[in-house]
Scaffold this motif. Structure first.
Motif, mmCIF file in Angstrom:
data_model
loop_
_atom_site.group_PDB
_atom_site.id
_atom_site.type_symbol
_atom_site.label_atom_id
_atom_site.label_comp_id
_atom_site.label_asym_id
_atom_site.label_seq_id
_atom_site.Cartn_x
_atom_site.Cartn_y
_atom_site.Cartn_z
ATOM 1 N N UNK A 178 0.813 -1.220 0.000
ATOM 2 C CA UNK A 178 0.000 0.000 0.000
ATOM 3 C C UNK A 178 0.845 1.268 0.000
ATOM 4 N N UNK A 179 2.144 1.133 0.207
ATOM 5 C CA UNK A 179 3.022 2.295 0.245
ATOM 6 C C UNK A 179 3.175 2.913 1.609
ATOM 7 N N UNK A 180 2.582 2.302 2.646
ATOM 8 C CA UNK A 180 2.709 2.838 4.009
ATOM 9 C C UNK A 180 4.078 2.538 4.614
ATOM 10 N N UNK A 181 4.795 1.603 4.043
ATOM 11 C CA UNK A 181 6.143 1.265 4.502
ATOM 12 C C UNK A 181 6.944 0.788 3.293
ATOM 13 N N UNK A 182 8.263 0.862 3.404
ATOM 14 C CA UNK A 182 9.098 0.440 2.272
ATOM 15 C C UNK A 182 9.612 -0.977 2.443
ATOM 16 N N UNK A 183 9.537 -1.522 3.667
ATOM 17 C CA UNK A 183 10.026 -2.874 3.924
ATOM 18 C C UNK A 183 9.287 -3.451 5.119
ATOM 19 N N UNK A 184 9.295 -4.787 5.225
ATOM 20 C CA UNK A 184 8.625 -5.466 6.328
ATOM 21 C C UNK A 184 9.472 -6.634 6.798
#
Length: 275
Positions: A178-184
């Protein structure tokens, strides 16, 4: 930044009311099984319901799932010696219970616990340095994913913005999409389900999450639970149970496998070394 998040989050949990007074299984009519808050409580009850039903069928005992809201409450209850008979959790928590409460590992996931930092191909090409100052999502501290993510960034002035509002490990991947973070940071079995994301880094391998028992649980009950877990793959419903938990089978667990794993908790508020 990362250290500040760890301390602030854990300090909030430390201010919450303590665990309830211990009560024997005979008085409750069931054995309490604590599981990590990898799902919201209601979802956890659905996920673990088939496993509990299987254990009740095989052992003749009753089991009650103890599912708390998040890892901060879980860490509070663990340190407060909450009224727990069995636990199913990652290596650092398993070792912590062994050292302080005398819990005995019965069976573990056949697969080791490995966490993978995933990002889009263009972000992954920049390596860890490309994540500094950017949003990276993980389940909250002191989950094993959060702890191993923290170990990847040792320089206190060169760290990503750690976001830990995910309710499940899979939520982290969705936040990347969704673009809320760049990595997980996610368990390896989840990372394998998203080939369109690329591995940036991975943790060392820990022994698989273990089913452990309190020393207060009678030996015959412990043995019946262990035997049931080890033969779970023989049950027709086992595929759904194991697939949801990201594993192929339970295998025998030995205390030596977990010795030292709890040291990764030393960076978190409230940790005290074992006696």
């Amino acid at each position: 930044m990362l250290r500040t998040i760890v301390i602030a989050a854990a300090a909030f949990a430390a201010c919450m009311p303590g665990a309830s007074q211990a009560q024997a299984p005979a008085e409750r009519g069931s054995y309490q099984l604590a599981v990590e808050p990898s799902y919201p409580p209601e979802q956890a009850r659905e996920v673990y319901k088939p496993l509990l039903e299987y254990l009740e069928k095989e052992t003749g005992q009753k089991f009650e799932l103890v599912a708390v809201r998040n890892y901060h409450f879980y860490w509070r209850d663990l340190r407060g010696e909450a009224d727990i008979d069995f636990a199913f959790e990652d290596a650092h928590f398993t070792d912590y219970r062994m050292k302080r409460d005398g819990f005995v590992p019965l069976a573990r996931k056949a697969e080791p616990s490995v966490f993978v930092l995933m990002a889009s191909p263009e972000t992954a090409d920049q390596g860890l340095s490309g994540l500094i100052g950017r949003s990276v999502v993980s389940m909250p501290s002191p989950s094993l994913g959060f702890a191993t993510l923290a170990e990847l960034f040792t320089n206190p002035v060169s760290q990503p913005e750690i976001r830990s509002e995910a309710s499940t490990w899979r939520d982290g991947v969705e936040m990347v999409f969704s673009g809320d973070a760049v990595a997980a940071m996610v368990p390896e079995f989840i990372a394998q389900q998203y080939p369109n994301l690329v591995e940036v880094a991975r943790s060392k391998a820990f022994p698989g999450a273990a089913f452990s028992a309190s020393p207060e649980v009678p030996e015959d009950v412990r043995q019946s639970v262990r035997d049931a877990l080890l033969k779970l793959t023989e049950d027709p419903a086992s595929f759904d149970i194991l697939a949801e938990l990201g594993m192929s089978a339970f295998v025998a667990a030995e205390p030596d496998e977990y010795d030292g794993s709890e040291s990764i908790l030393s960076a978190f508020f409230g940790y005290t070394p074992p006696n």
